[in-house]
Design a protein around this motif. Structure first.
Motif, PDB file in Angstrom:
ATOM      1  N   GLU A   6      77.137 -27.312 -19.414  1.00 56.37           N
ATOM      2  CA  GLU A   6      76.746 -26.761 -18.120  1.00 56.37           C
ATOM      3  C   GLU A   6      77.903 -25.933 -17.568  1.00 56.37           C
ATOM      4  O   GLU A   6      78.399 -25.056 -18.257  1.00 56.37           O
ATOM      5  N   LYS A   7      78.377 -26.197 -16.366  1.00 52.11           N
ATOM      6  CA  LYS A   7      79.480 -25.408 -15.789  1.00 52.11           C
ATOM      7  C   LYS A   7      80.845 -26.052 -16.032  1.00 52.11           C
ATOM      8  O   LYS A   7      81.846 -25.647 -15.455  1.00 52.11           O
ATOM      9  N   GLN A  48      89.123 -26.294 -12.874  1.00 51.38           N
ATOM     10  CA  GLN A  48      89.588 -27.250 -11.866  1.00 51.38           C
ATOM     11  C   GLN A  48      89.278 -28.662 -12.340  1.00 51.38           C
ATOM     12  O   GLN A  48      88.124 -28.994 -12.630  1.00 51.38           O
ATOM     13  N   PHE A  49      90.303 -29.498 -12.400  1.00 49.29           N
ATOM     14  CA  PHE A  49      90.093 -30.883 -12.824  1.00 49.29           C
ATOM     15  C   PHE A  49      89.128 -31.571 -11.864  1.00 49.29           C
ATOM     16  O   PHE A  49      89.242 -31.440 -10.647  1.00 49.29           O
ATOM     17  N   VAL A  50      88.171 -32.322 -12.439  1.00 48.16           N
ATOM     18  CA  VAL A  50      87.207 -33.070 -11.629  1.00 48.16           C
ATOM     19  C   VAL A  50      87.415 -34.566 -11.806  1.00 48.16           C
ATOM     20  O   VAL A  50      87.633 -35.286 -10.838  1.00 48.16           O
ATOM     21  N   THR A  51      87.346 -35.055 -13.042  1.00 42.99           N
ATOM     22  CA  THR A  51      87.472 -36.492 -13.280  1.00 42.99           C
ATOM     23  C   THR A  51      87.741 -36.771 -14.747  1.00 42.99           C
ATOM     24  O   THR A  51      87.706 -35.866 -15.581  1.00 42.99           O
ATOM     25  N   ARG A  52      88.000 -38.036 -15.029  1.00 43.20           N
ATOM     26  CA  ARG A  52      88.241 -38.456 -16.408  1.00 43.20           C
ATOM     27  C   ARG A  52      87.605 -39.839 -16.589  1.00 43.20           C
ATOM     28  O   ARG A  52      87.657 -40.678 -15.695  1.00 43.20           O
ATOM     29  N   HIS A  68      81.818 -36.648  -8.904  1.00 41.21           N
ATOM     30  CA  HIS A  68      82.673 -36.803  -7.717  1.00 41.21           C
ATOM     31  C   HIS A  68      81.772 -36.887  -6.501  1.00 41.21           C
ATOM     32  O   HIS A  68      81.163 -35.893  -6.107  1.00 41.21           O
ATOM     33  N   GLY A  69      81.689 -38.052  -5.900  1.00 35.97           N
ATOM     34  CA  GLY A  69      80.788 -38.266  -4.767  1.00 35.97           C
ATOM     35  C   GLY A  69      81.059 -37.360  -3.585  1.00 35.97           C
ATOM     36  O   GLY A  69      80.163 -37.094  -2.785  1.00 35.97           O
ATOM     37  N   GLY A  70      82.265 -36.843  -3.446  1.00 37.55           N
ATOM     38  CA  GLY A  70      82.608 -36.000  -2.312  1.00 37.55           C
ATOM     39  C   GLY A  70      82.231 -34.536  -2.485  1.00 37.55           C
ATOM     40  O   GLY A  70      82.333 -33.759  -1.543  1.00 37.55           O
ATOM     41  N   VAL A  71      81.815 -34.149  -3.687  1.00 38.71           N
ATOM     42  CA  VAL A  71      81.442 -32.759  -3.955  1.00 38.71           C
ATOM     43  C   VAL A  71      80.026 -32.776  -4.542  1.00 38.71           C
ATOM     44  O   VAL A  71      79.848 -33.065  -5.727  1.00 38.71           O
ATOM     45  N   LYS A  75      77.837 -32.545 -10.489  1.00 32.67           N
ATOM     46  CA  LYS A  75      76.946 -33.468 -11.182  1.00 32.67           C
ATOM     47  C   LYS A  75      76.618 -32.893 -12.551  1.00 32.67           C
ATOM     48  O   LYS A  75      76.517 -31.685 -12.715  1.00 32.67           O
ATOM     49  N   VAL A  76      76.435 -33.771 -13.518  1.00 34.39           N
ATOM     50  CA  VAL A  76      75.979 -33.373 -14.845  1.00 34.39           C
ATOM     51  C   VAL A  76      74.552 -33.894 -14.990  1.00 34.39           C
ATOM     52  O   VAL A  76      74.279 -35.061 -14.698  1.00 34.39           O
ATOM     53  N   SER A  77      73.651 -33.038 -15.421  1.00 33.47           N
ATOM     54  CA  SER A  77      72.249 -33.422 -15.587  1.00 33.47           C
ATOM     55  C   SER A  77      72.097 -34.425 -16.729  1.00 33.47           C
ATOM     56  O   SER A  77      73.009 -34.604 -17.547  1.00 33.47           O
TER      57      SER A  77
END
Length: 92
Positions: A6-7, A48-52, A68-71, A75-77
Protein backbone atom coordinates in the motif's frame (compact mmCIF):
# COMPACT_ATOMS: atom_id res chain seq x y z
CA UNK A 1 14.88 -6.70 2.92
CA UNK A 2 12.29 -4.05 2.10
CA UNK A 3 8.97 -4.21 0.25
CA UNK A 4 6.13 -1.85 -0.66
CA UNK A 5 2.67 -2.59 0.73
CA UNK A 6 0.00 0.00 0.00
CA UNK A 7 1.55 3.38 0.96
CA UNK A 8 4.13 1.77 3.23
CA UNK A 9 7.68 0.58 2.98
CA UNK A 10 8.12 -2.41 5.23
CA UNK A 11 11.60 -3.34 6.34
CA UNK A 12 12.65 -6.65 7.83
CA UNK A 13 15.17 -6.31 10.68
CA UNK A 14 17.12 -9.44 11.60
CA UNK A 15 19.43 -10.12 14.51
CA UNK A 16 22.61 -8.05 14.17
CA UNK A 17 21.05 -5.41 11.88
CA UNK A 18 20.75 -1.71 12.68
CA UNK A 19 17.37 -0.06 13.35
CA UNK A 20 15.84 2.84 15.24
CA UNK A 21 16.44 6.58 15.01
CA UNK A 22 19.34 7.10 12.61
CA UNK A 23 19.90 3.32 12.78
CA UNK A 24 21.82 3.67 16.03
CA UNK A 25 20.48 0.46 17.65
CA UNK A 26 21.46 -3.12 16.87
CA UNK A 27 18.76 -5.80 16.97
CA UNK A 28 20.03 -8.42 19.43
CA UNK A 29 17.12 -10.86 19.61
CA UNK A 30 16.60 -13.97 17.50
CA UNK A 31 13.01 -12.99 16.60
CA UNK A 32 13.06 -10.73 13.51
CA UNK A 33 11.09 -7.49 13.41
CA UNK A 34 9.23 -5.61 10.70
CA UNK A 35 9.32 -1.82 10.61
CA UNK A 36 6.65 0.18 8.80
CA UNK A 37 7.38 3.54 7.15
CA UNK A 38 4.93 5.86 5.41
CA UNK A 39 6.65 6.19 2.04
CA UNK A 40 4.85 9.47 1.25
CA UNK A 41 7.03 11.41 3.70
CA UNK A 42 10.81 11.30 3.04
CA UNK A 43 12.01 11.60 6.65
CA UNK A 44 14.38 8.65 6.11
CA UNK A 45 15.45 6.65 3.07
CA UNK A 46 12.33 4.49 3.66
CA UNK A 47 9.85 7.26 4.58
CA UNK A 48 8.43 8.39 7.92
CA UNK A 49 8.80 5.75 10.62
CA UNK A 50 5.40 4.56 11.89
CA UNK A 51 5.90 1.44 14.01
CA UNK A 52 7.71 -1.84 14.46
CA UNK A 53 6.41 -5.33 15.32
CA UNK A 54 7.97 -8.71 15.86
CA UNK A 55 7.34 -11.00 12.88
CA UNK A 56 5.42 -13.52 15.03
CA UNK A 57 2.96 -10.81 16.10
CA UNK A 58 2.12 -10.03 12.49
CA UNK A 59 2.11 -13.69 11.47
CA UNK A 60 -0.64 -14.38 14.03
CA UNK A 61 -2.70 -11.26 13.25
CA UNK A 62 -6.03 -11.55 11.42
CA UNK A 63 -7.61 -8.78 9.33
CA UNK A 64 -6.37 -5.24 8.81
CA UNK A 65 -4.04 -3.45 11.21
CA UNK A 66 -4.14 0.01 12.79
CA UNK A 67 -0.45 0.99 12.88
CA UNK A 68 -0.88 4.09 15.06
CA UNK A 69 -4.08 4.96 16.91
CA UNK A 70 -3.26 8.67 16.85
CA UNK A 71 -3.09 8.89 13.04
CA UNK A 72 -6.34 7.67 11.44
CA UNK A 73 -4.79 7.17 7.99
CA UNK A 74 -2.04 4.83 9.25
CA UNK A 75 -3.90 1.59 8.69
CA UNK A 76 -3.09 -1.46 6.59
CA UNK A 77 -6.05 -3.18 4.93
CA UNK A 78 -6.78 -6.88 5.34
CA UNK A 79 -5.52 -7.41 1.77
CA UNK A 80 -2.30 -5.53 2.63
CA UNK A 81 -1.79 -7.69 5.72
CA UNK A 82 -2.18 -10.79 3.54
CA UNK A 83 0.70 -9.46 1.42
CA UNK A 84 2.78 -8.94 4.58
CA UNK A 85 2.06 -12.50 5.70
CA UNK A 86 3.04 -13.84 2.27
CA UNK A 87 6.37 -12.00 2.53
CA UNK A 88 6.90 -13.39 6.03
CA UNK A 89 6.19 -16.93 4.82
CA UNK A 90 8.55 -16.52 1.86
CA UNK A 91 11.32 -15.05 4.04
CA UNK A 92 11.17 -17.18 7.24
Amino acid sequence: MTASIEKYTIRFVNKGEKYGLQFCLTHDKDEPMIESYDARYPHTEFGQFVTRYYVQTLRDHEGGLDLHGGVPEWKVSAAGMQQVKQLISATY
